[in-house]
Design a protein around this motif. Structure first.
Motif, PDB file in Angstrom:
ATOM      1  N   MET A 196     -30.400  18.406  -1.412  1.00 35.95           N
ATOM      2  CA  MET A 196     -29.889  17.132  -1.930  1.00 35.95           C
ATOM      3  C   MET A 196     -31.050  16.266  -2.385  1.00 35.95           C
ATOM      4  SD  MET A 196     -27.534  14.302   0.034  1.00 35.95           S
ATOM      5  CE  MET A 196     -27.074  12.779  -0.762  1.00 35.95           C
ATOM      6  N   LEU A 197     -30.913  15.663  -3.552  1.00 33.76           N
ATOM      7  CA  LEU A 197     -31.956  14.820  -4.117  1.00 33.76           C
ATOM      8  C   LEU A 197     -31.393  13.413  -4.314  1.00 33.76           C
ATOM      9  CD1 LEU A 197     -34.849  15.669  -4.914  1.00 33.76           C
ATOM     10  CD2 LEU A 197     -34.109  15.671  -7.290  1.00 33.76           C
ATOM     11  N   VAL A 198     -32.064  12.426  -3.724  1.00 34.67           N
ATOM     12  CA  VAL A 198     -31.662  11.024  -3.859  1.00 34.67           C
ATOM     13  C   VAL A 198     -32.719  10.314  -4.693  1.00 34.67           C
ATOM     14  CG1 VAL A 198     -31.135   8.873  -2.674  1.00 34.67           C
ATOM     15  CG2 VAL A 198     -30.467  11.049  -1.644  1.00 34.67           C
ATOM     16  N   ALA A 199     -32.315   9.779  -5.848  1.00 28.08           N
ATOM     17  CA  ALA A 199     -33.252   9.135  -6.771  1.00 28.08           C
ATOM     18  C   ALA A 199     -33.392   7.654  -6.443  1.00 28.08           C
ATOM     19  CB  ALA A 199     -32.778   9.313  -8.207  1.00 28.08           C
ATOM     20  N   HIS A 200     -34.620   7.154  -6.586  1.00 29.45           N
ATOM     21  CA  HIS A 200     -34.906   5.745  -6.305  1.00 29.45           C
ATOM     22  C   HIS A 200     -35.627   5.121  -7.503  1.00 29.45           C
ATOM     23  CE1 HIS A 200     -33.717   5.893  -2.091  1.00 29.45           C
ATOM     24  NE2 HIS A 200     -34.327   7.068  -2.017  1.00 29.45           N
ATOM     25  N   LEU A 243     -40.023   0.881 -15.293  1.00 31.90           N
ATOM     26  CA  LEU A 243     -39.251   1.555 -14.262  1.00 31.90           C
ATOM     27  C   LEU A 243     -40.075   2.698 -13.692  1.00 31.90           C
ATOM     28  CD1 LEU A 243     -36.620   2.210 -12.703  1.00 31.90           C
ATOM     29  CD2 LEU A 243     -35.947   3.635 -14.660  1.00 31.90           C
ATOM     30  N   CYS A 244     -40.256   2.668 -12.388  1.00 34.83           N
ATOM     31  CA  CYS A 244     -40.938   3.753 -11.686  1.00 34.83           C
ATOM     32  C   CYS A 244     -39.885   4.532 -10.908  1.00 34.83           C
ATOM     33  CB  CYS A 244     -42.008   3.207 -10.744  1.00 34.83           C
ATOM     34  SG  CYS A 244     -43.300   2.261 -11.588  1.00 34.83           S
ATOM     35  N   LEU A 245     -39.823   5.830 -11.153  1.00 34.56           N
ATOM     36  CA  LEU A 245     -38.775   6.671 -10.579  1.00 34.56           C
ATOM     37  C   LEU A 245     -39.380   7.655  -9.581  1.00 34.56           C
ATOM     38  CD1 LEU A 245     -35.669   7.393 -10.966  1.00 34.56           C
ATOM     39  CD2 LEU A 245     -36.491   9.225 -12.464  1.00 34.56           C
ATOM     40  N   TRP A 246     -38.721   7.782  -8.433  1.00 37.81           N
ATOM     41  CA  TRP A 246     -39.115   8.789  -7.460  1.00 37.81           C
ATOM     42  C   TRP A 246     -37.869   9.240  -6.709  1.00 37.81           C
ATOM     43  CZ3 TRP A 246     -39.046   7.668  -1.999  1.00 37.81           C
ATOM     44  CH2 TRP A 246     -38.744   6.346  -1.693  1.00 37.81           C
ATOM     45  N   ALA A 247     -38.004  10.190  -5.825  1.00 41.00           N
ATOM     46  CA  ALA A 247     -36.834  10.741  -5.155  1.00 41.00           C
ATOM     47  C   ALA A 247     -37.170  11.155  -3.743  1.00 41.00           C
ATOM     48  CB  ALA A 247     -36.273  11.932  -5.937  1.00 41.00           C
ATOM     49  N   GLU A 248     -36.116  11.230  -2.937  1.00 42.11           N
ATOM     50  CA  GLU A 248     -36.197  11.821  -1.592  1.00 42.11           C
ATOM     51  C   GLU A 248     -35.443  13.139  -1.618  1.00 42.11           C
ATOM     52  OE1 GLU A 248     -35.835   8.726   1.902  1.00 42.11           O
ATOM     53  OE2 GLU A 248     -34.439   8.203   0.310  1.00 42.11           O
ATOM     54  N   ARG A 249     -35.988  14.115  -0.948  1.00 43.05           N
ATOM     55  CA  ARG A 249     -35.288  15.391  -0.843  1.00 43.05           C
ATOM     56  C   ARG A 249     -34.910  15.640   0.613  1.00 43.05           C
ATOM     57  NH1 ARG A 249     -40.656  17.025  -2.334  1.00 43.05           N
ATOM     58  NH2 ARG A 249     -41.869  17.565  -0.470  1.00 43.05           N
ATOM     59  N   SER A 250     -33.739  16.214   0.803  1.00 48.15           N
ATOM     60  CA  SER A 250     -33.291  16.523   2.156  1.00 48.15           C
ATOM     61  C   SER A 250     -33.970  17.789   2.646  1.00 48.15           C
ATOM     62  CB  SER A 250     -31.767  16.699   2.174  1.00 48.15           C
ATOM     63  OG  SER A 250     -31.389  17.731   1.280  1.00 48.15           O
ATOM     64  N   GLY A 251     -33.882  18.012   3.921  1.00 50.35           N
ATOM     65  CA  GLY A 251     -34.494  19.204   4.491  1.00 50.35           C
ATOM     66  C   GLY A 251     -35.616  18.859   5.446  1.00 50.35           C
ATOM     67  N   PRO A 252     -36.237  19.858   6.052  1.00 49.91           N
ATOM     68  CA  PRO A 252     -37.319  19.598   7.016  1.00 49.91           C
ATOM     69  C   PRO A 252     -38.540  18.994   6.330  1.00 49.91           C
ATOM     70  CG  PRO A 252     -37.144  21.949   6.536  1.00 49.91           C
ATOM     71  CD  PRO A 252     -35.955  21.299   5.893  1.00 49.91           C
ATOM     72  N   HIS A 253     -39.269  18.175   7.076  1.00 47.63           N
ATOM     73  CA  HIS A 253     -40.471  17.564   6.522  1.00 47.63           C
ATOM     74  C   HIS A 253     -41.468  17.339   7.658  1.00 47.63           C
ATOM     75  CE1 HIS A 253     -37.295  14.505   7.326  1.00 47.63           C
ATOM     76  NE2 HIS A 253     -38.255  13.960   8.040  1.00 47.63           N
ATOM     77  N   GLU A 254     -42.725  17.353   7.271  1.00 43.98           N
ATOM     78  CA  GLU A 254     -43.793  17.155   8.241  1.00 43.98           C
ATOM     79  C   GLU A 254     -44.617  15.936   7.836  1.00 43.98           C
ATOM     80  OE1 GLU A 254     -44.296  18.701  11.005  1.00 43.98           O
ATOM     81  OE2 GLU A 254     -42.677  20.177  10.722  1.00 43.98           O
ATOM     82  N   PRO A 255     -44.969  15.073   8.774  1.00 42.09           N
ATOM     83  CA  PRO A 255     -45.817  13.915   8.435  1.00 42.09           C
ATOM     84  C   PRO A 255     -47.192  14.354   7.963  1.00 42.09           C
ATOM     85  CG  PRO A 255     -45.568  14.148  10.824  1.00 42.09           C
ATOM     86  CD  PRO A 255     -44.622  15.137  10.198  1.00 42.09           C
TER      87      PRO A 255
END
Length: 1014
Positions: A1-5, A13-25
């Motif tokens: 899943m991709l959530v656009a911001h 306009l500056c565009l970026w996204a969050e992706r679902s799934g595992p993540h590491e700091p």
């Protein structure tokens, strides 16, 4: 899943996204942020975008940022803190940015976040401002360069403040963050500039031949940069831009300047052709051959008269000629106002310049091309800038478009008739014509119009606007077959989907029942069906017409929406349809499935037993319900199967195995969100026809109507995205009357809507009187109110957006509880008497009702408060007080309703708004009290309609409690001021309040001295 911001930073306009799934700091790098949109619908719009890295200040829990709500809830320990994170982003050029913002909400593979959805809203606002002409050109200095920009004229300060308050923090969180108002002003200006450049032709001025580039004046280079791909104004050493900048800034400031009692007004007069002038002498009249021509090019002189007009009394109109002769001396400063206004208007209406060369300007004469420019360009901009504009009555009305004529093949005037009344598959003869208004024009006339190449022509006695695009579309239309035969169903789809902006559908002429269906008058032209055998009761005349409409829609195989307002008997009309089918000996063709809220299942059971006792009814609900083959057998043995939306969603596959004659959805607004699981499940159940029952087909947005229509007649209105683009956005955002007319034409054949306030529908329904009951707080309530408010304001100053929202909503609930009674907030089981102004007033009203031998409904949104009130009121009034809430079982609910309706003793019925606000008939009451407010007029009206409906024989008094000097009074005032916007602004409860600033929250929620009783 991709959530656009989306974040507005650096003028882009500056565009970026969050992706679902595992993540590491990974240090200060955002662990699940990405700028990669490969393989998504966003990819073409971000191709070539510059890659950057932003420092975003975001809510943080421990070692990673808080994910957006679109990715789903995630448990956290402790409060969030604000921390900067490195976020990979894309910087979009203006035109790709606008394209993305206008398409982002309709993309299925990328979910827009709250911040990006807000910027989409802002893009819509920018387009709306540009379309309405609320823009002005400017010359600005940016980083040492001169740039040409279009700036918005924001004449609605309240709207700007609302937008600033609503801006999510993420929109302005880049590089430490900026004030919302500053970011809003910058973003809106950038989007307006892009929106105007996308529609204004380039270049505005034709190039002057033989002139060297270094000889082009600064003003012309500025105009060139206003529409070109680059806003940069070419500089020359001798340039001195200060005067032009100052003049444009003054123009922009003047556009925001409040007007006085007078304003300059411009009135357009059309040229009088000789045959129209009764005072012409015989020798002045046009030759006979000219008088007989069906149309004339406007070669005569048009006039725009200058005048003064009152800003409050628009009937005050004084032509400039009277001002100069001194006959307007009764108007203060008339000459100065006229000259000053004409000078400011010159920028918007440059064709008036010759008239201002004289000392006493009264009017300006225009040729046809200039008159057309005035109509299409100058007049809207003048009006938007606050000037008066008066146009001939025909202006903007008579349009070139298409006309469809259909005639039945079965005989003159019969429509596509059959023994059942109508056949949607029956053939009709059709003919497409070009028309202006309701006047058809032939090919020779159109060729002549094209030859004239005039934007304004006189056709058969009326002036008509024609542009090149319309003429090209019309000539192309003539090249295709325009007559023949097609089925009535094809004709129906042709009417719904015909026309575009250049060549709309302006008229439909159909005969017989098909014509009635297309015109939406089938219910008035069909012969009413009398109360059928097997129906215990007598239908009212309007209900008989409703039954006739239902049988008509059934006979043609079309779904419908019975949208009678609450209380007009939608249930009775639907049951009468089933009884009519049974009495007429029609083939059953399967049972009818009725899907509704759980609270209405018992009501349908009772109504069916009362009105249609011969119908076999099966209730499919509860843990003991039949499944699989047993369900199919049980349904096949029934005439009517009742189930709930929740059960239908869970058992959709099993229900789909039954051969349903029809599916009926009661309270069909439950389907308004087309993407929900229950809406998809109900739509998936196959049936020969479908019927939606709802008193509120549109609660908030027009796409809700599309969703209900998609259930009743799948695919008829096209895809949701196309519907939104063609109808919802133009109507809701711009008030587009043409789009509204097209939507009415497309939907009215399938919707039957009658209002109980219409005396032509029902003349014996009594009146409804609404009264505000203002209550004071006790000193204890006031103390608790202020302490609760102070605590919230202290916490909110240091909270992030998510915490802030929760704090505001929690505080709102606490303050409402304080206004009800201190014991509700404290939950200490303490005594009730003498501590609440509302409770004291409620006792008085209930005592008066009982003393008069009448009954009352008392609604509260809080079940816990109702549980406190019920024993207290019963003891004080010395009468039983009934209490219905969400925990009341179905059998108990039915018993309470029966007891209240049929017991002859006066009584009070206490009800939870959520559990009893819809679906119940409680006409034994003629008093309704709303103790605490839901702040949604539609919800309150639905609850009131438990008593104000058919069967009510007395006037109904509705009392709405409001605590003086508290948030209750101020929110009530907002609702009253914004009735037209109440559904969209406060329709979801208190959520809109969460976006207010701390200062505005303090103002709305503050406690005024008058709140406390002496």
């Amino acid at each position: 899943m991709l959530v656009a911001h989306g974040t507005w930073h650096g003028g882009a306009l500056c565009l970026w996204a969050e992706r679902s799934g595992p993540h590491e700091p990974a240090g200060d790098a955002h662990p699940f942020a990405t700028r990669d949109f490969t393989g998504t619908s966003y990819e073409p719009m971000v191709a070539g975008a510059m890659r950057i890295e932003l420092a975003m200040v975001l809510p943080t829990h421990g070692d990673h940022p808080q994910p957006s709500v679109e990715l789903g809830p995630e448990p956290f320990d402790g409060p969030a803190e604000l921390r900067a994170w490195r976020v990979p982003a894309l910087v979009l050029e203006p035109f790709p940015a606008m394209a993305l913002l206008q398409a982002a909400e309709h993309s299925g593979d990328v979910v827009p976040g709250t911040d990006l959805r807000f910027l989409c809203l802002l893009a819509d606002e920018a387009v709306r401002l540009s379309q309405r002409g609320h823009v002005l050109p400017a010359l600005l200095r940016e980083d040492g360069d001169l740039v040409a920009r279009w700036r918005p004229v924001i004449d609605d300060a309240a709207r700007f403040r609302d937008l600033a308050r609503a801006m999510p923090a993420a929109c302005r969180a880049a590089e430490g963050g900026r004030p919302a108002a500053d970011v809003l002003r910058e973003a809106l200006s950038g989007m307006v500039d892009t929106a105007v450049r996308g529609v204004v032709p380039h270049p505005l001025l034709p190039p002057r031949k033989g002139r060297a580039p270094d000889r082009v004046p600064l003003a012309e280079r500025w105009v060139e940069a206003l529409t070109g791909p680059s806003a940069l104004v070419a500089r020359e050493p001798r340039d001195d831009p200060d005067d032009l900048i100052a003049e444009l800034d003054a123009w922009h400031a003047a556009a925001h300047r409040p007007s006085g009692p007078l304003r300059v007004c411009f009135r357009l007069y059309e040229p009088a052709l000789p045959e129209d002038d009764d005072q012409l002498g015989e020798g002045d009249r046009a030759p006979d051959d000219q008088a007989e021509r069906p149309h004339e090019a406007a070669s005569d002189v048009w006039r725009v008269e200058f005048a003064l007009q009152g800003t409050e009394d628009l009937s005050l109109y004084v032509p400039a000629a009277l001002v100069w002769t001194g006959e307007a001396s009764f108007l203060p400063d008339a000459e100065e106002t006229l000259l000053g206004g004409l000078g400011r208007a010159l920028r918007l209406f440059p064709d008036m310049a010759p008239a201002l060369d004289g000392p006493l300007p009264c009017e300006v004469e225009l040729d046809t091309a200039a008159a057309f420019r005035f109509l299409k360009q100058a007049a809207p901009m003048l009006s938007a800038a606050g000037f008066g504009v008066l146009l001939p009555q025909w202006a903007g009305k008579a349009k070139l478009g298409m006309k469809l004529t259909t005639r039945s093949q079965e005989g003159e005037g019969s429509g596509a008739a059959t023994s059942s009344g109508f056949d949607l598959q029956g053939m009709v003869n059709f003919r497409w014509d070009l028309a202006i208004g309701d006047e058809a024009i032939d090919e020779d006339e159109l060729e002549e119009l094209a030859r004239l190449k005039a934007p304004l022509v006189r056709l058969r006695g009326q002036w008509v606007e024609l542009d090149e695009a319309q003429l090209e579309a019309a000539l192309d239309f003539l090249r295709h077959p325009r007559a023949g035969a097609m089925s009535a169903a094809e004709a129906m789809r042709a009417v719904i989907h015909a026309g575009d902006e250049a060549l709309p559908l302006v008229d439909v002429d159909a005969d017989g029942a098909f014509g009635d269906l297309l015109s939406g008058t089938a219910d008035r032209h069909l012969t009413p069906v009398t109360t059928p055998a097997g129906f215990n009761g007598t239908l009212r005349p309007f209900q008989e017409r409703g039954l006739a409409w239902l049988t008509f829609m059934e006979s043609v195989g079309l779904g419908g929406i019975l949208a009678d307002s609450m209380g007009l008997g939608k249930t009775a009309q639907t049951l009468a349809l089933l009884a009519w089918e049974r009495a007429a000996g029609r083939e059953p063709g399967g049972p009818t499935l009725l899907v509704g809220p759980m609270s209405l299942v018992g009501n349908w059971q009772r109504e069916a037993a009362k009105f249609t006792p011969k119908l076999r009814v099966y209730v499919h609900h509860g843990t003991g319900r039949h499944r699989d083959d047993e369900l199919v057998r049980a349904a096949s043995r029934a005439d009517l199967v009742l189930t709930t939306y929740g059960t239908a969603a869970r058992d959709a596959e099993m229900l789909a195995e039954v051969a349903w004659r029809r599916v009926v959805c009661d309270e069909a607004q439950a389907l308004k969100n087309s993407g929900t699981r229950q809406a998809r499940a109900v739509r998936s159940i196959p049936a020969r026809t479908r019927l939606a029952l709802t008193g509120t087909p549109v609660e908030n947005h027009l796409t809700e109507l599309w969703s209900i229509m998609e259930f009743a007649n799948p695919g008829l209105l096209g895809p949701r995205a196309a519907f939104r683009e063609r109808f919802a956005v133009p109507i809701e955002r711009d008030g587009d009357e043409r789009a509204a007319g097209a939507l009415k034409r497309a939907t009215q054949p399938f919707i039957l809507r009658r209002l109980k306030t219409d005396k032509s529908i029902i003349s014996d329904l009594p009146e409804k009187q609404e009264i505000k009951v203002y209550c004071n707080l006790t000193r204890e309530q006031a103390s608790l109110y202020q302490a609760t408010l102070d605590d919230m304001l202290e916490q909110i100053a240091e909270s992030d957006d998510k915490q802030r929202r929760g704090l505001v909503l929690a505080t709102m609930a606490k303050l409402k509880q304080v206004c009800n009674h201190p014991a509700q907030l404290l939950k200490d089981g303490s005594r009730l008497p003498g501590r609440s102004g509302k409770l004291e007033r409620l006792e008085e009203i209930c005592a008066e009702v009982l003393e008069q031998g009448e009954k009352a409904l008392v609604f509260t949104q809080y079940a816990e408060f109702g549980s406190m009130l019920q024993p207290y009121l019963a003891a004080r009034l010395e009468r039983p007080v009934l209490w219905l809430h969400g925990g009341t079982s179905k059998q108990q609910r039915d018993d309470l309703v029966q007891h209240f309706q049929h017991d002859t003793e006066p009584s009070v019925f206490l009800l939870s708004l959520k559990a009893a606000g819809t679906g119940l008939t409680l006409t034994a009451a003629n008093h309704v009290v709303h103790v605490d407010r839901w702040w949604n007029p539609a919800v309150e009206d639905q609850a009131t309609d438990r008593a104000f409906r058919i069967g009510q024989t007395r006037n109904v008094q509705v009392r709405k409690f409001v605590c003086v000097g508290t948030m209750e009074e101020r929110v009530d005032e907002m609702i009253e001021r914004k009735k037209a916007l109440a559904e969209s602004i406060v329709g979801t409860g208190e959520d809109w309040l969460t976006e207010l600033s701390v200062a505005d929250l303090r103002d709305v929620l503050r406690l005024s001295p008058e709140a406390v009783s002496d």
